[in-house]
Design an enzyme around this catalytic site. Structure first.
Site, mmCIF file in Angstrom:
data_model
loop_
_atom_site.group_PDB
_atom_site.id
_atom_site.type_symbol
_atom_site.label_atom_id
_atom_site.label_comp_id
_atom_site.label_asym_id
_atom_site.label_seq_id
_atom_site.Cartn_x
_atom_site.Cartn_y
_atom_site.Cartn_z
ATOM 1 N N ARG A 64 49.287 40.798 61.858
ATOM 2 C CA ARG A 64 50.114 40.329 62.976
ATOM 3 C C ARG A 64 50.637 38.914 62.726
ATOM 4 O O ARG A 64 51.546 38.472 63.419
ATOM 5 C CB ARG A 64 49.312 40.284 64.266
ATOM 6 N N ARG B 60 56.744 55.207 77.684
ATOM 7 C CA ARG B 60 55.793 55.631 76.648
ATOM 8 C C ARG B 60 54.477 56.159 77.237
ATOM 9 O O ARG B 60 53.857 55.509 78.062
ATOM 10 C CB ARG B 60 55.500 54.455 75.712
ATOM 11 N N ARG C 193 54.511 40.187 74.586
ATOM 12 C CA ARG C 193 54.182 40.741 73.265
ATOM 13 C C ARG C 193 55.355 40.577 72.303
ATOM 14 O O ARG C 193 55.162 40.319 71.116
ATOM 15 C CB ARG C 193 53.798 42.223 73.400
ATOM 16 N N ARG D 103 49.639 53.299 78.542
ATOM 17 C CA ARG D 103 48.839 52.123 78.185
ATOM 18 C C ARG D 103 48.976 51.044 79.246
ATOM 19 O O ARG D 103 50.061 50.819 79.776
ATOM 20 C CB ARG D 103 49.312 51.579 76.833
ATOM 21 N N LYS E 139 55.924 52.351 65.514
ATOM 22 C CA LYS E 139 54.871 52.376 64.476
ATOM 23 C C LYS E 139 53.950 53.575 64.682
ATOM 24 O O LYS E 139 53.661 54.310 63.748
ATOM 25 C CB LYS E 139 53.975 51.123 64.572
HETATM 26 P P1 AMP Z 1 49.434 47.815 69.253
HETATM 27 O O1 AMP Z 1 48.669 49.070 69.533
HETATM 28 O O2 AMP Z 1 49.650 47.594 67.771
HETATM 29 O O3 AMP Z 1 50.705 47.707 70.051
HETATM 30 O O4 AMP Z 1 48.481 46.597 69.727
HETATM 31 C C1 AMP Z 1 48.083 46.482 71.075
HETATM 32 C C2 AMP Z 1 47.361 45.146 71.272
HETATM 33 O O5 AMP Z 1 46.173 45.122 70.455
HETATM 34 C C3 AMP Z 1 48.149 43.905 70.877
HETATM 35 O O6 AMP Z 1 49.024 43.465 71.912
HETATM 36 C C4 AMP Z 1 47.006 42.927 70.599
HETATM 37 O O7 AMP Z 1 46.448 42.460 71.825
HETATM 38 C C5 AMP Z 1 45.960 43.814 69.944
HETATM 39 N N1 AMP Z 1 46.084 43.870 68.460
HETATM 40 C C6 AMP Z 1 46.462 44.960 67.714
HETATM 41 N N2 AMP Z 1 46.440 44.671 66.408
HETATM 42 C C7 AMP Z 1 46.056 43.375 66.301
HETATM 43 C C8 AMP Z 1 45.868 42.487 65.214
HETATM 44 N N3 AMP Z 1 46.090 42.865 63.950
HETATM 45 N N4 AMP Z 1 45.461 41.217 65.487
HETATM 46 C C9 AMP Z 1 45.230 40.809 66.752
HETATM 47 N N5 AMP Z 1 45.408 41.582 67.834
HETATM 48 C C10 AMP Z 1 45.822 42.871 67.630
#
Ligand code: AMP
Length: 218
Positions: A89, A128, A172, A161, A14
């Site tokens: 999500r 990553r 996740r 990260r 993404k």
């Molecule tokens: P990402 O950067 O999209 O991989 O998101 C990293 C982390 O941020 C996830 O594992 C969640 O803990 C949190 N997160 C990101 N987007 C959301 C969302 N829309 N709702 C809830 N938690 C989120």
């Protein structure tokens, strides 16, 4: 350009694909993960709470996510379209977004599902690294670097990260299967879902995305 969302399991690309679209078409890229990481970096009380959830691979409370998201969506640069990455999500967030969209006139026109197997996603996650300044995403095993450890674009030190490890990844991915997959059907039923094979090279994935949104970008 229209308003687009990316739905995908972790490490499906993404961030990489949003970044490529941003580079080529200067589109606004809103990542709820980035909004939350900014909150963590601010060291606020909410940021500390968010960090614990993110480190455990858990979803952050809707109240926090929606507040940050709405603050971003009301900005004028979203008037010409944006990519929403990492949101919704789950089904509740998808339905709640419909309410926001009518209030803020930010309707989703196109949902792109980046499809990848768990095995392929796992292979990507361990390598990553990303740039905290410009958002470029790399894989330390597959990409070449002008200067080791530094972003090719802006020379900022690249970071890994804290939630990019095998154990948290499993968590996740499971969260994605249970919570995010119903979102795919939600947008399919609305007639705006497009499926992209994201298991190959980033160039191949980008090509598929461009053919979907080709008519939408300026
Ligand atoms: P990402 O950067 O999209 O991989 O998101 C990293 C982390 O941020 C996830 O594992 C969640 O803990 C949190 N997160 C990101 N987007 C959301 C969302 N829309 N709702 C809830 N938690 C989120």
């Amino acid at each position: 350009m229209k308003n687009i969302i990316f739905i995908a399991p972790p490490a499906a690309g993404k961030g990489t694909q949003s970044d490529l679209l941003k580079q080529k078409y200067s589109v606004v890229h809103i990542s709820t993960g980035d909004l939350l990481r900014n909150e963590v970096a601010s060291n606020s009380e909410i940021g500390n709470h968010v960090q614990k959830l993110m480190n455990d691979g858990l979803l952050v409370d809707d109240e926090i996510v929606f507040k940050l998201l709405e603050q971003r969506l009301v900005k004028q640069d979203c008037d010409d379209g944006y990519i929403l990455d990492g949101f919704p999500r789950d089904l509740e967030q998808a339905k709640a977004y419909d309410e926001i969209s009518s209030r803020l006139h930010r309707k989703i026109d196109c949902a792109i599902f980046l499809n990848i197997s768990k095995e392929d996603a796992m292979k990507r996650i361990t390598g990553r690294i990303s740039c905290p300044k410009c958002g470029a995403v790399y894989n330390e095993y597959f990409d070449t670097f002008t200067k080791l450890g530094l972003c090719n674009r802006c020379s900022t030190k690249l970071e890994k990260r804290s939630d990019d490890n095998e154990e948290i990844f499993n968590h996740r991915f499971d969260t994605y299967l249970i919570k995010t997959q119903p979102v795919i059907d939600y947008y399919r039923d609305k007639g705006i879902l497009h499926v992209v094979d994201s298991g190959g090279s980033k160039e191949y994935t980008f090509c598929q995305i461009e053919s979907i949104i080709g008519g939408e970008v300026k």
